[in-house]
Scaffold this motif. Structure first.
Motif, short mmCIF file in Angstrom:
data_model
loop_
_atom_site.label_atom_id
_atom_site.label_comp_id
_atom_site.label_asym_id
_atom_site.label_seq_id
_atom_site.Cartn_x
_atom_site.Cartn_y
_atom_site.Cartn_z
N ASN A 1 -1.86 4.85 3.21
CA ASN A 1 -3.01 3.93 2.43
C ASN A 1 -4.16 4.84 2.14
OD1 ASN A 1 -3.99 1.88 0.68
ND2 ASN A 1 -4.77 0.75 2.06
N CYS A 2 -3.60 5.99 1.75
CA CYS A 2 -5.24 6.72 0.99
C CYS A 2 -4.40 8.49 -0.18
CB CYS A 2 -5.95 7.48 2.09
SG CYS A 2 -4.93 8.81 3.34
N ALA A 3 -4.87 9.16 0.24
CA ALA A 3 -4.61 10.09 -0.88
C ALA A 3 -5.22 11.52 -0.39
CB ALA A 3 -4.81 9.40 -2.25
N THR A 4 -4.33 12.66 -0.62
CA THR A 4 -4.90 13.69 -0.06
C THR A 4 -4.31 14.91 -1.23
OG1 THR A 4 -4.45 13.50 1.75
CG2 THR A 4 -4.53 15.68 1.61
N VAL A 5 -4.96 15.76 -1.85
CA VAL A 5 -4.90 16.65 -2.53
C VAL A 5 -4.51 17.87 -1.96
CG1 VAL A 5 -6.28 18.51 -4.38
CG2 VAL A 5 -6.94 16.43 -3.73
N TYR A 6 -3.48 18.56 -1.88
CA TYR A 6 -3.07 19.78 -1.54
C TYR A 6 -4.03 21.09 -0.88
CZ TYR A 6 -0.58 24.22 -0.52
OH TYR A 6 -0.09 25.45 0.28
N GLY A 7 -4.29 20.94 0.04
CA GLY A 7 -4.87 22.28 0.75
C GLY A 7 -6.88 21.86 0.87
N THR A 8 -6.67 20.00 1.37
CA THR A 8 -7.52 19.64 1.69
C THR A 8 -7.57 18.81 2.93
OG1 THR A 8 -7.47 17.43 0.52
CG2 THR A 8 -8.39 18.94 -0.57
N ALA A 9 -8.53 19.01 3.61
CA ALA A 9 -8.00 18.52 5.19
C ALA A 9 -7.84 17.03 4.70
CB ALA A 9 -9.59 18.37 5.78
N THR B 1 0.77 -1.16 -0.05
CA THR B 1 -0.14 -0.26 -0.38
C THR B 1 1.24 1.35 0.21
OG1 THR B 1 -0.58 0.14 2.42
CG2 THR B 1 -1.85 -1.21 0.86
N VAL B 2 0.21 1.80 -0.33
CA VAL B 2 0.93 4.11 -0.62
C VAL B 2 0.00 4.49 -0.28
CG1 VAL B 2 2.32 2.85 -2.47
CG2 VAL B 2 0.61 4.02 -2.62
N SER B 3 0.47 5.86 0.41
CA SER B 3 0.15 7.36 0.95
C SER B 3 0.93 7.92 -0.03
CB SER B 3 0.44 8.03 2.11
OG SER B 3 0.36 6.66 3.15
N VAL B 4 -0.08 8.87 -0.36
CA VAL B 4 -0.16 9.79 -1.85
C VAL B 4 -0.93 11.00 -1.60
CG1 VAL B 4 -1.03 9.96 -4.11
CG2 VAL B 4 -1.13 7.69 -3.01
N GLY B 5 -0.04 12.13 -2.20
CA GLY B 5 -0.07 13.47 -1.89
C GLY B 5 -0.36 14.00 -3.65
N ILE B 6 -1.08 14.46 -3.90
CA ILE B 6 -1.42 15.15 -5.04
C ILE B 6 -0.90 16.97 -5.10
CG2 ILE B 6 -2.61 15.04 -6.78
CD1 ILE B 6 -4.33 13.03 -6.19
N ALA B 7 -0.96 17.85 -6.35
CA ALA B 7 -0.67 18.97 -6.02
C ALA B 7 -0.39 18.76 -7.63
CB ALA B 7 0.27 19.44 -5.07
N CYS B 8 -1.27 20.84 -8.16
CA CYS B 8 -1.01 21.25 -9.38
C CYS B 8 -0.51 22.07 -9.39
CB CYS B 8 -3.01 20.80 -9.75
SG CYS B 8 -3.42 19.02 -9.87
N LEU C 1 1.20 14.97 1.27
CA LEU C 1 1.50 13.81 0.76
C LEU C 1 2.00 12.72 3.04
CD1 LEU C 1 2.57 10.50 0.53
CD2 LEU C 1 4.59 11.67 0.90
N TYR C 2 2.39 14.41 3.90
CA TYR C 2 2.20 14.12 5.36
C TYR C 2 0.91 14.32 5.89
CZ TYR C 2 2.84 15.40 10.04
OH TYR C 2 2.96 16.02 11.49
N ARG C 3 -0.10 14.57 5.12
CA ARG C 3 -1.70 14.67 5.47
C ARG C 3 -1.89 13.46 5.52
NH1 ARG C 3 -3.44 18.59 8.62
NH2 ARG C 3 -2.67 20.73 8.06
N SER C 4 -1.57 12.32 4.46
CA SER C 4 -2.11 11.17 4.30
C SER C 4 -1.92 9.97 5.07
CB SER C 4 -1.71 10.99 2.62
OG SER C 4 -2.63 11.28 1.59
N LYS C 5 0.06 10.62 5.32
CA LYS C 5 0.58 9.43 6.79
C LYS C 5 -0.17 9.45 7.50
CE LYS C 5 4.50 7.48 4.31
NZ LYS C 5 4.41 6.55 4.09
N HIS C 6 -0.35 11.36 8.10
CA HIS C 6 -1.52 11.62 9.31
C HIS C 6 -2.56 11.19 9.48
CE1 HIS C 6 -1.63 13.77 13.01
NE2 HIS C 6 -2.66 14.03 12.63
N ASN C 7 -3.52 11.10 8.34
CA ASN C 7 -4.40 10.47 8.65
C ASN C 7 -4.55 8.74 8.47
OD1 ASN C 7 -5.39 12.98 8.68
ND2 ASN C 7 -5.85 13.32 6.38
N GLY C 8 -3.60 8.12 8.58
CA GLY C 8 -3.39 6.62 8.90
C GLY C 8 -3.12 6.02 7.63
#
Length: 403
Positions: A395-403, A360-367, A386-393
């Motif tokens: 195995n998930c993806a987070t877009v920059y600027g979202t919770a 599994t991987v944790s993902v961060g996305i920015a444009c 990406l740090y947010r995804s790690k912090h949130n447990g």
């Protein structure tokens, strides 16, 4: 009788003085003067003395030819020395080829010129540069097996044609532009480490334009060209390898920074950056060994390659951190790629000694330019996501600027 002997001795002294003058300026000896003196001897000296003088005259002519040849070579070897320095400073193949043409033009008549390359076993001959009257008709490819180039490649022997009427196999495909063909031609094999690499050719519209010395010079230049091209290609391979990760086979962090800068210089600059991290590399290394950790890294690289679209680039940035650059992709398209990556990993877990090991991987996305104004800013934005995804447990993806 005494007067005749005295006259002959005076004439002999005159000859010796003349010989001495010629030897002191041997490179300036006129062959016509020597021939005239040889004829003159017939009416002055008896045959026994004449034979010795004629032999001496022949030696003077031979010495003149040798010295003239050496002076000619010395003059042109200075130019060849300059060429070696030029080749040592460039790894651009096209620049090497043009410098070779310029040099050949300086040392011999060169109305037309080409360099052909051939790899043993190929069906084609590649001609990257083919110049006639200043016009480059290259690049050209020719089938191997016909014509003068193929003959030189097969025999490894120089072909020297003095006139358009010289009979030789393949003469019907002589070089030149479509409207006017050359007359005198030299085709010299490019040899390196006893291997045939191609053919270098100088040609002239004038008949009898070349001497044996021109063949030798062209062979020396050809060797330097072959060496320089080989070095340039080796440098290019090493340069390209410096942008590739050895373990995973995908691009590395050097390539990432290079490519991102190029994308941001395009018009209009737009790119989605997907940054992802393995969730369990350390645990896999500790429990199963680094060989399985390496397999995990390769599996993530496979997922990236399988999920990337044409025009995307994927990178192993460092350790178990990976990047995907997708020029002009929207945020929704970037999210779709992430879902494809995670699905591929779900369907292709690692298996070791009958045990299934999920990847599994944790993902961060920015444009860009939505989330950042610079390359560094874009990377920081994706890293924060990406740090947010790690912090949130994980195995998930987070877009920059979202919770």
């Amino acid at each position: 009788m005494r007067e005749e002997t005295s006259t002959r001795e005076e004439y002999t002294q005159h000859l010796l003085k003349r010989y001495s003058q010629w030897l002191h300026r041997i490179e300036q000896v006129d062959r016509g003067e020597v021939d005239a003196l040889s004829r003159e001897l017939a009416g002055v000296l008896p045959e026994r003395e004449r034979i010795g003088h004629k032999q001496l005259l022949e030696e003077i002519v031979k010495l003149n030819e040798k010295v003239t040849h050496l002076l000619w070579l010395s003059e042109h070897l200075k130019i060849l020395h300059d060429l070696s320095h030029i080749f040592a400073k460039t790894f651009e193949e096209e620049e090497i080829l043009w410098k070779a043409f310029e040099l050949v033009s300086r040392v011999m008549p060169t109305d037309a010129f080409f360099i052909a390359f051939y790899d043993e076993g190929d069906s084609e001959i590649r001609i990257p540069i083919s110049i006639d009257n200043g016009v480059n008709y290259g690049p050209i490819t020719l089938p191997y097996g016909k014509g003068l180039i193929s003959k030189v490649l097969a025999t490894r022997q120089t072909v020297h044609l003095q006139t358009s009427g010289d009979e030789t196999e393949g003469a019907s495909v002589r070089w030149g532009n479509p409207d006017s063909d050359t007359n005198a031609c030299i085709f010299v094999p490019l040899m390196l480490d006893n291997q045939i690499k191609g053919v270098i050719s100088a040609q002239s519209y004038r008949e009898f334009a070349y001497k044996k010395e021109h063949e030798e010079l062209l062979a020396i230049i050809g060797f330097q060209v072959a060496s320089a091209i080989e070095t340039a290609r080796l440098y290019d391979r090493m340069y390209q390898m410096s942008f590739r990760d050895e373990l995973s086979g995908i691009l590395n962090y050097r390539a990432f920074h290079r490519d991102l800068e190029q994308i941001l210089q395009s018009e209009p600059p737009s790119v989605a950056l997907v940054m992802l991290d393995s969730d369990h590399l350390k645990a896999v290394n500790d429990q199963y060994g680094h060989h399985l950790g390496d397999a995990l890294i390769r599996r993530i690289a496979e997922a990236l390659k399988q999920s990337a679209s044409p025009g995307d680039s994927v990178y192993r940035y460092a350790g178990d951190e990976f990047m995907l650059l997708s020029p002009r992709a929207t945020l929704d398209e970037a999210m779709a790629k992430v879902r494809a990556i995670r699905e591929y990993l779900r369907l292709h877990p690692l298996v070791y000694e009958g045990r299934v090991i999920p990847v599994t991987v944790s993902v961060g996305i920015a444009c860009y330019p939505e989330h950042a104004a610079t390359a560094d800013g874009l990377k920081r934005a994706a890293d924060e996501a990406l740090y947010r995804s790690k912090h949130n447990g994980k195995n998930c993806a987070t877009v920059y600027g979202t919770a």
